[in-house]
Design an enzyme around this catalytic site. Sequence first.
Site, short mmCIF file in Angstrom:
data_model
loop_
_atom_site.label_atom_id
_atom_site.label_comp_id
_atom_site.label_asym_id
_atom_site.label_seq_id
_atom_site.Cartn_x
_atom_site.Cartn_y
_atom_site.Cartn_z
N HIS A 116 67.61 -12.83 11.35
CA HIS A 116 67.00 -14.48 11.00
C HIS A 116 65.00 -14.72 11.91
O HIS A 116 65.04 -13.73 12.88
CB HIS A 116 67.54 -15.87 11.79
CG HIS A 116 67.65 -15.63 12.72
ND1 HIS A 116 66.98 -15.14 14.06
CD2 HIS A 116 68.81 -15.00 13.71
CE1 HIS A 116 67.35 -15.08 15.63
NE2 HIS A 116 68.82 -14.75 14.71
N GLU B 55 76.19 -15.45 13.67
CA GLU B 55 76.64 -14.12 15.25
C GLU B 55 77.89 -13.94 16.23
O GLU B 55 78.77 -14.28 16.00
CB GLU B 55 75.52 -14.26 16.47
CG GLU B 55 75.74 -13.70 17.49
CD GLU B 55 74.54 -11.77 16.53
OE1 GLU B 55 75.59 -11.43 16.37
OE2 GLU B 55 73.10 -11.78 17.59
#
Length: 228
Positions: free
Chosen positions: A8, A82
């Site tokens: 990202h 994550e």
Amino acid sequence: MRLLLVRHGETPSNVDHLLDTAVPGPGLTPLGEVQAAALPAALADEAIEALYVSTLLRTQLTAAPLAAARGLEPIVRAGIRELSAGDLEMLPGDSPGGVQYLRTVFAWAAGDTTLRVPGGESGDEALARYDAVIAEAAASGAGTVAMVSHGAAIRVWTAARAANVDAAFVAARLLDNTGVVILEGSPADGWKVLSWQGAAVEPAGEPGPTGEALDSAGFDAAGLDTAG
């Protein structure tokens, strides 16, 4: 299947090097927005048929320009979020807790997947959830799939599952915001890394880039995606 794993864009917690892994997490910085806007051009040569994002806001914001450019509806999956920091959430990456997190997740990459982040998940659990989303994408029949995910998760999964890289390789190589790792393969036949952030990766068994020894030098809090 051709698999593009995309980190990202930059977040405020990336700037501060914090272990920010919880849902929904922060949005993007102005630089992160610029990075996201550049993705369609950066991936213009890729025939992307499916686009996945995690449940964290930063991946969805990063993927939005690419989704609009390609007319794709992002598929949201928690499995590619994550690696959970658990009780270490929001600690600085260079703090004792931050170093513990980094050493634990890179131990997973090296095969010690029974270890658990305090208050978080084990390597077995983290890899299994990531595997499940990869398997779903492969079963869809799409030839090329992009997944906007997170730095630590991408590096650890790639080291654990690709035949031609290992934990030392990924520990020695940072993954910038919107950096891309390109793999080819399938859950049944295995995976190989074709390129790491634009640099070609040699097949297993051939001369090519090698990693440094897996020690604290590989766990740079600024370079590892400690903020997801």
